[in-house]
Write an enzyme that holds these catalytic residues in place. Sequence first.
Site, mmCIF file in Angstrom:
data_model
loop_
_atom_site.group_PDB
_atom_site.id
_atom_site.type_symbol
_atom_site.label_atom_id
_atom_site.label_comp_id
_atom_site.label_asym_id
_atom_site.label_seq_id
_atom_site.Cartn_x
_atom_site.Cartn_y
_atom_site.Cartn_z
ATOM 1 N N TYR A 1 -2.348 6.294 28.878
ATOM 2 C CA TYR A 1 -2.682 7.305 29.878
ATOM 3 C C TYR A 1 -4.117 7.740 29.619
ATOM 4 O O TYR A 1 -4.467 8.087 28.494
ATOM 5 C CB TYR A 1 -1.729 8.500 29.756
ATOM 6 C CG TYR A 1 -2.005 9.615 30.741
ATOM 7 C CD1 TYR A 1 -2.553 10.824 30.318
ATOM 8 C CD2 TYR A 1 -1.716 9.476 32.098
ATOM 9 C CE1 TYR A 1 -2.804 11.862 31.216
ATOM 10 C CE2 TYR A 1 -1.960 10.508 32.998
ATOM 11 C CZ TYR A 1 -2.502 11.696 32.552
ATOM 12 O OH TYR A 1 -2.765 12.715 33.439
ATOM 13 N N LYS B 1 -9.500 17.548 24.001
ATOM 14 C CA LYS B 1 -8.566 18.287 23.160
ATOM 15 C C LYS B 1 -9.213 18.958 21.935
ATOM 16 O O LYS B 1 -9.768 20.055 22.050
ATOM 17 C CB LYS B 1 -7.410 17.365 22.746
ATOM 18 C CG LYS B 1 -6.611 16.825 23.970
ATOM 19 C CD LYS B 1 -5.504 15.908 23.574
ATOM 20 C CE LYS B 1 -4.968 15.121 24.746
ATOM 21 N NZ LYS B 1 -4.030 15.879 25.593
ATOM 22 N N ASP C 1 -10.342 5.265 24.157
ATOM 23 C CA ASP C 1 -9.958 6.594 24.639
ATOM 24 C C ASP C 1 -9.371 7.353 23.450
ATOM 25 O O ASP C 1 -8.199 7.186 23.109
ATOM 26 C CB ASP C 1 -8.942 6.466 25.784
ATOM 27 C CG ASP C 1 -8.478 7.823 26.242
ATOM 28 O OD1 ASP C 1 -7.752 7.882 27.267
ATOM 29 O OD2 ASP C 1 -8.819 8.832 25.603
HETATM 30 P P1 KE4 Z 1 -6.841 15.660 30.395
HETATM 31 O O1 KE4 Z 1 -7.484 15.342 31.732
HETATM 32 O O2 KE4 Z 1 -5.374 16.032 30.538
HETATM 33 O O3 KE4 Z 1 -7.649 16.694 29.592
HETATM 34 O O4 KE4 Z 1 -6.905 14.345 29.484
HETATM 35 C C1 KE4 Z 1 -6.347 13.164 29.976
HETATM 36 C C2 KE4 Z 1 -6.028 12.250 28.804
HETATM 37 C C3 KE4 Z 1 -6.849 11.172 28.566
HETATM 38 N N1 KE4 Z 1 -6.615 10.331 27.531
HETATM 39 C C4 KE4 Z 1 -5.572 10.526 26.696
HETATM 40 C C5 KE4 Z 1 -5.351 9.581 25.557
HETATM 41 C C6 KE4 Z 1 -4.705 11.632 26.884
HETATM 42 O O5 KE4 Z 1 -3.660 11.808 26.037
HETATM 43 C C7 KE4 Z 1 -4.929 12.508 27.962
HETATM 44 C C8 KE4 Z 1 -4.018 13.674 28.258
HETATM 45 N N2 KE4 Z 1 -2.894 13.805 27.420
HETATM 46 C C9 KE4 Z 1 -1.715 14.395 28.025
HETATM 47 C C10 KE4 Z 1 -0.638 14.438 26.944
HETATM 48 N N3 KE4 Z 1 0.071 13.233 26.871
HETATM 49 C C11 KE4 Z 1 -2.005 15.727 28.612
HETATM 50 C C12 KE4 Z 1 -0.787 16.595 28.881
HETATM 51 C C13 KE4 Z 1 -0.592 16.836 30.349
HETATM 52 O O6 KE4 Z 1 -0.864 15.910 31.154
HETATM 53 O O7 KE4 Z 1 -0.150 17.967 30.687
#
Ligand code: KE4
Length: 433
Positions: free
Chosen positions: A152, A275, A247
Amino acid sequence: MTQVAVVPLNTSKSRELFERAQKVIPGGVNSPVRACKAVNSHPIFMSRADAAWMQDVDGNSFVDYVGSWGAMILGHQHPRVMEAVEDAIRTSTSFGAPTLLEVEIAEQVIKMMPAIEMVRFVNSGTEACMSAIRLARAYTQRTMIVKFDGCYHGHADSFLIKAGSGLATLGISSSPGIPDELSKLTISLPFNDSAAIEKAFKEHKGKIAAVIVEPIMGNAGLITPKDGYLTALRETCTANGALLIFDEVMTGFRVAAGGAQQKYHITPDLTCLGKVIGGGLPVGAYGGKREIMERVAPCGDVYQAGTLSGNPLAMAAGLAQLRALQSPSAHERLEQKTASLADGIREIVEKSKVDAQVVHVTGMLGVFFTAKTVTDFESAKSCDTERFAKVWQSLLEHGVYWPPSQFEAAFVSLEHGKREIELTLQAFKTALG
Ligand code: KE4
């Protein structure tokens, strides 16, 4: 922090808030995985958090293994982070102009991740990954992107194909609303399969701009790379003139001081971050080789912008976290905590009649309810998600807030101590019978 009451939970205020929230927010939440649909529960509305603990609106206390999905590596309300934000907030909440803090955190990131020679801050991991592939397409003058099933990279159109996290949780393979013309430019391959990547480059010779990968998958549960896999990715990208994008939004500064790229000794061309570098405030960043990053406007012609990029509060919180993580013992302590929890759960699983695999890396762990060894998204999908839901409910009733999906990783902070780990193991013992 109040004692954890081991009684059927009273979550009536959460339920009432959920009813109210659903009238004004789609699904009652601002991000799908928080809805707790996959664990047959309504979401638990939180009211405050301290160190390794969170308290819900009904006054129940939980040991927190979500930690804002990885951001809270020092624990909630860490004094150094709170003080940094309190100082920053007194100068304003935003300028829309450059500030010292942005330069300081950029220098700190570069010091901890030498593969990054220049870095651009944005407001989310999605923005970081979206911008990184735009830059890769411009730099290589190619259009195709390779990602991996179950990874993701945020919710930008190019990534919502066989993605993990909330899509896997809800059983959505890719989202409506993405034009076929665009999704055709993304190839999603099985993780940990070097032959598949070789084949893709043969079939799409000269067309692949970049391979974007979570070097340790954290959005399909926790899946580590097989020995040599990341080296093979690196070599294949180099041989084919494509960029390798790590990533590390989740793994960055968590699995090692220099992230997964330090742990596995790989130099990616670009790295995406999030994060931890925001300390819980909205943040993302992408960075890498100077010759590539200098293509980003206004230095170059690849456009990317953001009103709140480099926001002083997020920069202050992130810089405080990164400085604290530089202490030589930080990652050793985090590894000891994570290993002690993982070994304890493994022991409980072995004594129970439950088929489960327990995987951990520093600061992250996963429990897969399957007899199979999980090496990719396909094997992760063999898990018994109903069993996961029952275990999650039982953990919650016994004071543990575990990520509400089989397709997420659990996060340990530097504030998870003996008491929290013992309570968690006791809760797993009860949950697994
Ligand atoms: P954000 O746009 O949510 O800040 O980041 C996206 C993203 C990109 N790359 C990786 C490896 C990530 O884990 C994420 C976002 N992680 C999820 C948790 N699995 C965010 C939680 C959510 O979507 O509410």
